[in-house]
Design an enzyme around this catalytic site. Sequence first.
Site, PDB file in Angstrom:
ATOM      1  N   THR A  22      14.392  55.635  42.289  1.00  0.00           N
ATOM      2  CA  THR A  22      14.556  56.053  40.901  1.00  0.00           C
ATOM      3  C   THR A  22      16.024  56.417  40.668  1.00  0.00           C
ATOM      4  O   THR A  22      16.719  56.870  41.573  1.00  0.00           O
ATOM      5  CB  THR A  22      13.659  57.252  40.552  1.00  0.00           C
ATOM      6  OG1 THR A  22      14.039  58.392  41.339  1.00  0.00           O
ATOM      7  CG2 THR A  22      12.199  56.902  40.790  1.00  0.00           C
ATOM      8  N   GLY A  54      18.354  54.186  40.021  1.00  0.00           N
ATOM      9  CA  GLY A  54      18.971  53.221  40.933  1.00  0.00           C
ATOM     10  C   GLY A  54      20.043  52.348  40.313  1.00  0.00           C
ATOM     11  O   GLY A  54      20.404  51.328  40.902  1.00  0.00           O
ATOM     12  N   ILE A  66      24.776  56.782  44.139  1.00  0.00           N
ATOM     13  CA  ILE A  66      24.002  56.835  45.372  1.00  0.00           C
ATOM     14  C   ILE A  66      22.721  56.025  45.257  1.00  0.00           C
ATOM     15  O   ILE A  66      22.297  55.366  46.214  1.00  0.00           O
ATOM     16  CB  ILE A  66      23.703  58.299  45.738  1.00  0.00           C
ATOM     17  CG1 ILE A  66      25.005  59.018  46.134  1.00  0.00           C
ATOM     18  CG2 ILE A  66      22.670  58.396  46.854  1.00  0.00           C
ATOM     19  CD1 ILE A  66      24.894  60.529  46.205  1.00  0.00           C
ATOM     20  N   SER A 108      21.125  68.632  47.126  1.00  0.00           N
ATOM     21  CA  SER A 108      22.577  68.766  46.954  1.00  0.00           C
ATOM     22  C   SER A 108      23.066  69.930  47.792  1.00  0.00           C
ATOM     23  O   SER A 108      22.321  70.889  48.033  1.00  0.00           O
ATOM     24  CB  SER A 108      22.912  69.021  45.477  1.00  0.00           C
ATOM     25  OG  SER A 108      24.268  69.416  45.321  1.00  0.00           O
ATOM     26  N   TYR A 140      21.952  73.601  37.469  1.00  0.00           N
ATOM     27  CA  TYR A 140      21.851  72.431  38.346  1.00  0.00           C
ATOM     28  C   TYR A 140      21.572  72.862  39.778  1.00  0.00           C
ATOM     29  O   TYR A 140      20.698  72.295  40.452  1.00  0.00           O
ATOM     30  CB  TYR A 140      23.147  71.623  38.275  1.00  0.00           C
ATOM     31  CG  TYR A 140      23.206  70.474  39.246  1.00  0.00           C
ATOM     32  CD1 TYR A 140      22.650  69.240  38.915  1.00  0.00           C
ATOM     33  CD2 TYR A 140      23.813  70.598  40.496  1.00  0.00           C
ATOM     34  CE1 TYR A 140      22.692  68.174  39.794  1.00  0.00           C
ATOM     35  CE2 TYR A 140      23.861  69.549  41.387  1.00  0.00           C
ATOM     36  CZ  TYR A 140      23.304  68.333  41.034  1.00  0.00           C
ATOM     37  OH  TYR A 140      23.336  67.287  41.907  1.00  0.00           O
TER      38      TYR A 140
END
Length: 254
Positions: free
Chosen positions: A15, A17, A21, A143, A156
Amino acid sequence: MSNAQKLAGKIALVTGGTTGIGLASAQDFAAQGATVYITGRRQAELDAAVATITATGAAAYGIQGDVAKLEDLDRIYAEIEARSGHLDVLFANAGGGDMMPLADVTEEHFDRIFDVNVKGTLFTVQKALRLLKDGSSVILTASTTSVQGTENFSVYSASKAAVRNFARNWLLDLKPRNIRVNAVSPGPVHTPGLAGLVPEEHQSGLLGHLATLVPIGRLGQPAEVAKAVTFLASDDSSFINGIELFVDGGIAQI
């Protein structure tokens, strides 16, 4: 087909994509023998990404959709089921965010980031369960911000901490089916999303500053993260479950 291909014969979904990355991982999955599905919200970018992947002769398909919309996820999985019947690898990568100091955070800002990063990741995986074969691999994009404080980036960062903890819990939920769930946590990687955190005139300054913070002395490249994702997707990581794999040049380790 070469026996050296780590994902030969596998069916994979990435997803988010179309860029960064996600696109690099889809390319690497395809290079390793997988049939790859990618999703994205914008059709033009989706078509371009599929063309990039299939230029090498790989099998790839794009399905337009927003992971924050459950009806889009239903449609995405219906198409995958009709074409391929099942999934072996799910890379729940779609996500994003922007910077905002605590005093300025709005409900819209919070909802937009958590809808994609947390709600979207949750239902991307939940709705894939009926297609994922026993023994499949699920990879989530977390992350380094999940373990480090970052000024003006609290919403975030909190969303990615939630994603990381999904992996810890879901491996228990999915234990009876031997489905592994791992998180990959990139550090500063040279992607459009990273540069887009600031206006164009400040982008080179931001990227240069971030590079000085990385012990290796540079930003990462999407292809470097993709290699780690492929490792987690493949049988090379068959005894790895629930981890947070930092691909960060060491920034979260100091």
